[in-house]
Design an enzyme around this catalytic site. Sequence first.
Site, PDB file in Angstrom:
ATOM      1  N   LYS A 150       0.870  -1.177   0.000  1.00 50.69           N
ATOM      2  CA  LYS A 150       0.000   0.000   0.000  1.00 50.69           C
ATOM      3  C   LYS A 150       0.904   1.223   0.000  1.00 50.69           C
ATOM      4  CE  LYS A 150      -4.008  -2.030   2.193  1.00 50.69           C
ATOM      5  NZ  LYS A 150      -4.840  -1.976   3.399  1.00 50.69           N
ATOM      6  N   HIS A 153       2.147   6.778   3.134  1.00 52.46           N
ATOM      7  CA  HIS A 153       1.590   8.123   3.063  1.00 52.46           C
ATOM      8  C   HIS A 153       2.220   9.038   4.109  1.00 52.46           C
ATOM      9  CE1 HIS A 153      -0.853   6.919   6.425  1.00 52.46           C
ATOM     10  NE2 HIS A 153      -1.312   5.892   5.723  1.00 52.46           N
ATOM     11  N   HIS A 156       2.548   7.993   7.631  1.00 56.34           N
ATOM     12  CA  HIS A 156       3.702   7.147   7.964  1.00 56.34           C
ATOM     13  C   HIS A 156       4.976   7.988   8.085  1.00 56.34           C
ATOM     14  CE1 HIS A 156       1.090   3.973   5.941  1.00 56.34           C
ATOM     15  NE2 HIS A 156       1.190   3.581   7.201  1.00 56.34           N
TER      16      HIS A 156
END
Length: 595
Positions: A150, A153, A156
């Site tokens: 994933k 972003h 994170h």
Amino acid sequence: MVSTLPSLPHVPGTDPSSCILDAFRTAIAKRLSDRLPQLTLEQAYTGVDYGKKGVDFTVALPRFRLPGKPDELAKQVLADFQPDDFISSISHDKQFLHFQLNNASLIREVLNQIHTLTYDSPSGKPSYGTNTSGAGKKIVIEFSSPNIAKSFHVGHLRSTIIGAFLVNLYKACGWDVTSLNYLGDWGTQFGMIASGFEKYGSQEELSKDAIKHLYNVYVQVSKDAEIDPNVKADAAKWFKRMEDGDESALANWREWREMSVKKYIEEYDRLNVSFDRYTGESEVGKEWQDKALERLEEMGLVSDANGAKLVDLEKWKLGKAVLRKADGTSIYLTRDIGGAIERWEKYQFDKMIYVVASQQDLHLAQFFKMLKLMEFPWADRLEHVNYGMVLGMSTRKGTAVFLDQIIKEASSVMHEQMKRNEEKYSSIEDPETVSREVGITGIKIQDMAAKRINNYTFNWDRMLSFEGDTGPYLQYAHVRLVSMERKNPELVPLPHPSQIDTSSLAESSHARDIAILLGSYPDVVKTALKTHEPSGVVTFAFRLAHAISSAWETLVVKGESDLEKARARLWLYICARDVLGASMRLLSIRPLERM
Ligand code: ARG
């Protein structure tokens, strides 16, 4: 270099050998407790606070709750005051007493302490600003924790930046720190990728950039899943096989994980971040997840909903949460419970911190609560360090989903910025590296400048400008300080501190301002440990940078004909350089030597 100050009684919890301002505060407290007999030295000490605007320390008399009017008490403290090595003056304003320190000894002692703890530290490593309050204590800090396949972003990224700071901070306070990256490396999305890999996967792409390729495969299968319900069903079956330990289903997954971690390590390294261990949701054993479920069932907290297991935390206003799916596969929440128990068994920590976005406040509160309900005595050692959202993060080409895109964009925006000053640009040896470091500093400073819980808007122009309180400005301030030795070769190496006469500095309010700021750095570190806020350290770094920038014109080194004066000033700048550098490193920033 041993302090030349007169000796003082010891106040528990203070340590003048690592924080010289403790000595000055003790002297103030002693004056108070000598003059106000009902007040003990320790009580008095707790009332000594930093003053506002030009005042070194202030004491608010009413807080001691002593009999008598503040006015009378103040008079008692002031009566026949004589300036000494610690205090140069005391003034009285309503219920406040303001104390000015003896500039000459303040400056001398602060610089001596910085010098000693930087170049002559008992530990052999520069230690100014550090303390030993955490000696013998163990902490586990989990941060960053992106999900393989994933996007990485900005949430994170924030966890990464704040977590790296906390690791440095706890180490600086003497804790034994273990840092963990808890990867999202388990769950139905891997079933999706596995079933989509045959169609969209490429071994070549995978070895080029595993993170990106797996993400792309995931995006493509997810599109298929929207039209074809079989895709999801297949994925769920595949994931079930993984959970059951079917080797044939696990082989690919293992390779993907390994390749992704390799790539992550490179990218974290750019950010000056590393982990003691890469763990992940996949590593949480089934055993503790099962036991936890059993225990909660025994407590009557679990109910059945179409085969799924539900835990009811309404009583604590924490809602209801699914602990196990109908097909028996585990979920995020249960893995966190099992994971915490395993970590306890492995590390026996005194504290464990999870650096996770505030969007997951409920999730963390739920699993912390369940651990408490299960009566684990260590459950109250867990702490959630949360943070707000980042808005408007996109690159010029669109939304950024990968960490390397963010880093690249920061570097290139910075690079363009630097090219605008042609003359300066041509003198930079390695503009690529410099622009990347300055760019990363810009991102980090923007992220840590305000309280964690605040949302902020990602703004490339603002964060990468040399004007205002930005990362580039801070790097520039450091580089300028570093250049001082190079620009004054006739003064270096400086003689031993005992041979430097700092008395000329005492006449300069600029030098005094810098010295007291430098002296406050150990306090800044201690406060940050209490609040888990990097913003206090950022504020400190900028205050120091500003104080230095206002000193340049009056406290000149080059061109100062009085050698004693020139030396003392250079020494002040060197100490400022070392402390500014230390504060930047605490924030996980690599201070540059040239730019
Ligand atoms: N991988 C999760 C996410 O991206 C964050 C993990 C946080 N840590 C935890 N122990 N739950 O949302």
